[in-house]
Design an enzyme around this catalytic site. Sequence first.
Site, short mmCIF file in Angstrom:
data_model
loop_
_atom_site.label_atom_id
_atom_site.label_comp_id
_atom_site.label_asym_id
_atom_site.label_seq_id
_atom_site.Cartn_x
_atom_site.Cartn_y
_atom_site.Cartn_z
N HIS A 47 1.10 -1.45 0.28
CA HIS A 47 0.24 -0.63 -0.01
C HIS A 47 0.74 1.35 0.15
O HIS A 47 0.74 2.49 -0.73
CB HIS A 47 -0.91 -0.02 1.04
CG HIS A 47 -2.41 -1.08 1.92
ND1 HIS A 47 -1.68 -2.00 2.61
CD2 HIS A 47 -3.02 -1.62 0.65
CE1 HIS A 47 -2.41 -2.73 2.27
NE2 HIS A 47 -3.54 -2.60 0.89
N SER A 198 -2.69 -7.99 3.00
CA SER A 198 -3.41 -8.26 4.63
C SER A 198 -3.35 -9.79 5.12
O SER A 198 -3.41 -9.64 6.20
CB SER A 198 -4.52 -6.94 5.03
OG SER A 198 -5.23 -6.93 4.04
P1 AMP Z 1 -6.36 -3.44 0.15
O1 AMP Z 1 -6.35 -2.88 0.88
O2 AMP Z 1 -5.03 -4.49 0.33
O3 AMP Z 1 -7.63 -3.97 -0.43
O4 AMP Z 1 -5.96 -2.76 -1.27
C1 AMP Z 1 -6.01 -1.54 -1.20
C2 AMP Z 1 -4.90 -1.20 -2.42
O5 AMP Z 1 -3.59 -1.82 -2.33
C3 AMP Z 1 -5.99 -2.38 -3.85
O6 AMP Z 1 -5.08 -1.18 -4.86
C4 AMP Z 1 -4.96 -3.54 -4.40
O7 AMP Z 1 -4.31 -3.85 -4.96
C5 AMP Z 1 -2.98 -2.85 -3.89
N1 AMP Z 1 -2.29 -3.75 -3.03
C6 AMP Z 1 -2.34 -5.11 -1.95
N2 AMP Z 1 -1.50 -5.53 -2.09
C7 AMP Z 1 -0.10 -5.02 -2.70
C8 AMP Z 1 0.64 -5.28 -2.95
N3 AMP Z 1 1.48 -6.55 -2.50
N4 AMP Z 1 1.16 -5.01 -3.95
C9 AMP Z 1 0.64 -3.58 -4.14
N5 AMP Z 1 -0.52 -2.86 -4.35
C10 AMP Z 1 -1.31 -3.90 -3.34
#
Ligand code: AMP
Length: 290
Positions: A47, A198
């Site tokens: 993130h 996460s």
């Molecule tokens: P989340 O809160 O995990 O649903 O993700 C929020 C944003 O962070 C989304 O655009 C995800 O694709 C991105 N994201 C989550 N994990 C990663 C990662 N390991 N590398 C790059 N972007 C990520």
Amino acid sequence: MTELVKSDAWPSVVRTVAELRSTVADWRASRRRVALVPTMGALHDGHLALVQRAYEVADEVVVSIFVNPTQFAPNEDLAAYPKTFESDLQAIANLGCLATVYAPNPGTMYPAGFATTLVLSGPAKVGLEDRFRPTHFEGVATVVAKLFVQSQADIAIFGEKDYQQLMVVTQMTRDLDLSIEVIGHPTVREHDGLAMSSRNRFLSTNERERAPLLYSALQTAAIRLRSGASADMATAEAMKMLEDGGFAIDYFEARHAETLKPLAGRDGEPIRLLAAARLGTTRLIDNTWL
Ligand code: AMP
């Protein structure tokens, strides 16, 4: 509990649409470009890489933190989703930037009487994540559309980690003529290749040791495809690798990199390999380009 040290760069937190709009209006008045990074919190380096990218393409950054209930099915882990708000603020502060965190309450996003949901087709209905989470992308697209409209950002950054989501949001933005540019950012990985997520915290020690096999299998399939193997053969071999490593596979597929449709077998077709598999009760997703 450890006392958090609040630095000068402690992010400002806004909770209402009115506060967000007034903050963004001030920026716009001084011709500042605004980027939005939508998240559900529990921030990790993946993130934070999106936040850093946002500062490369814009002058001001809004990080939204909202665990969106409508993208979870009743049998999914909404209640168990990690909530680490104070350490999320600390992580953003540690970047040394003055991002604004937009953390609306569920009642702000979905007031009583809320009755609108986007209906999706295209990359949202291709039999990948949608086969296992049939209502997920409607929830994602609806909340993302709201965040776009609320923030009036110029640019939004999404991770390639959730590749189908990135394609769904790109399609939705185009179809609804939303005046925001959607940028995808490469997946950030642990030193052993496991995509940061996460959900990784739910892996047992033994599962965590085996988890990088998901990315290894994707890379192995990519190498086989590049060297001329058929998609069926390359994915079958990779799935065998994963099953031998104790994964229960939801899908492991080579697809058209933009439409996410099954391959047409044309020369030069852009290909993305996408997979979802479970280790114990933890579901991991990952993908790679060719
Ligand atoms: P989340 O809160 O995990 O649903 O993700 C929020 C944003 O962070 C989304 O655009 C995800 O694709 C991105 N994201 C989550 N994990 C990663 C990662 N390991 N590398 C790059 N972007 C990520």
